[in-house]
Design an enzyme around this catalytic site. Structure first.
Site, short mmCIF file in Angstrom:
data_model
loop_
_atom_site.label_atom_id
_atom_site.label_comp_id
_atom_site.label_asym_id
_atom_site.label_seq_id
_atom_site.Cartn_x
_atom_site.Cartn_y
_atom_site.Cartn_z
N ASP A 213 -34.37 16.92 57.21
CA ASP A 213 -33.74 15.75 56.89
C ASP A 213 -34.78 14.55 57.13
O ASP A 213 -35.63 14.62 57.99
CB ASP A 213 -32.54 15.43 57.70
CG ASP A 213 -31.54 16.28 57.18
OD1 ASP A 213 -31.33 16.75 56.02
OD2 ASP A 213 -30.54 16.68 58.01
N ASP B 31 -28.81 16.65 49.80
CA ASP B 31 -27.61 16.12 50.16
C ASP B 31 -27.18 14.80 49.49
O ASP B 31 -25.99 14.78 49.08
CB ASP B 31 -27.62 15.25 51.74
CG ASP B 31 -28.47 16.54 52.68
OD1 ASP B 31 -27.76 17.50 52.59
OD2 ASP B 31 -28.80 16.16 53.80
#
Length: 192
Positions: free
Chosen positions: A132, A154
Site C-alpha cells: 500500500d 483498492d
C-alpha cells in the site's frame, strides 16, 4: 451493426488487465524506490500535495483497515487468499453466464475483478503483505486524521463498486413505473 454478445463480455476484460498491470507496476516502483515507512526516516514519506496526499511504502498482511492482522498466518492465508480467489472465480462464471448486465455494470465488474486479482497477486507472491502506498489526509472525519493507506487495486474496487451500485439504482428507477403521474383508482372513479 450490433455488437456480438461475446464481444460485449470480452471487451471489459481490458479494464481487468489494465487495473492489474497498473497496480503491479506502481507497487513494483514503490518497492524499488521508496523505503518501508518509518517515523525515523524522512525519506520514507514523499509529499504529493503537501500533507494532503503522500506516498509511503507500507505492507498490509490483513484486509481493509488492517482487519484480521492478529490472526495466525495460516488462517490469514486461507481467509484472505484462497477464499477471495474462489469468490472471484464465481463472479467470473456469473459474469459470463449473465446476459442482462448493462455495459456500465460489465465494466464495473471487470474493474472490481482487476482490483481483487491485483491484491491477490501480492498475497500469493509477496510474503511481507500487500503493498500500500497512497496516504491521504482525512481531516478528522470519523476520528481519522489519515485515511488507511491504499493502492491502485483498492481504488479500482471502491470506484467500480460504487459505479456498479449506482448503475443498479439508476436502472431500477428507469424500470419502475412513475407512480406520481399515475392516477389512483379513486381519483378516476370520482371524475366519472
Amino acid at each position: 451493426m450490433t455488437e456480438k454478445p461475446a464481444f460485449k463480455k470480452l471487451l471489459p476484460l481490458l479494464l481487468t488487465a489494465f487495473v492489474i498491470l497498473t497496480d503491479q507496476l506502481t507497487k513494483a516502483l514503490v518497492v524499488k524506490y521508496i523505503p518501508l515507512y518509518s517515523l525515523l526516516d524522512e525519506h520514507s514519506v514523499i509529499p504529493v500535495f503537501g500533507d494532503i496526499v503522500r506516498l509511503i511504502h507500507v505492507r498490509n498482511k490483513a484486509v481493509a483497515f488492517s482487519i484480521g492482522y492478529s490472526l495466525p498466518p495460516e488462517t490469514r492465508r486461507i481467509l484472505f487468499s484462497f477464499i477471495p480467489l474462489v469468490i472471484i472465480a464465481v463472479v467470473f462464471v456469473f459474469y459470463f453466464r449473465n446476459d442482462e448486465f448493462t455495459a456500465l455494470q460489465r465494466w464495473s465488474i471487470c474493474g472490481i475483478i482487476g482490483g481483487g486479482l491485483g491484491n491477490l497477486l501480492d498475497r500469493f507472491f509477496r510474503p511481507d503483505g500487500v503493498v500500500d502506498f497512497i496516504d491521504c489526509c482525512f481531516f478528522g472525519i470519523f476520528g481519522l486524521e489519515r485515511w488507511p493507506t491504499f493502492n491502485v487495486a483498492d481504488s479500482a474496487v471502491v470506484v467500480c463498486g460504487i459505479l456498479f451500485v449506482l448503475s443498479f439504482i439508476v436502472q431500477m428507477k428507469a424500470e419502475s413505473p412513475d407512480t406520481a403521474n399515475t392516477p389512483t383508482p379513486d381519483a378516476t372513479e370520482a371524475s366519472l
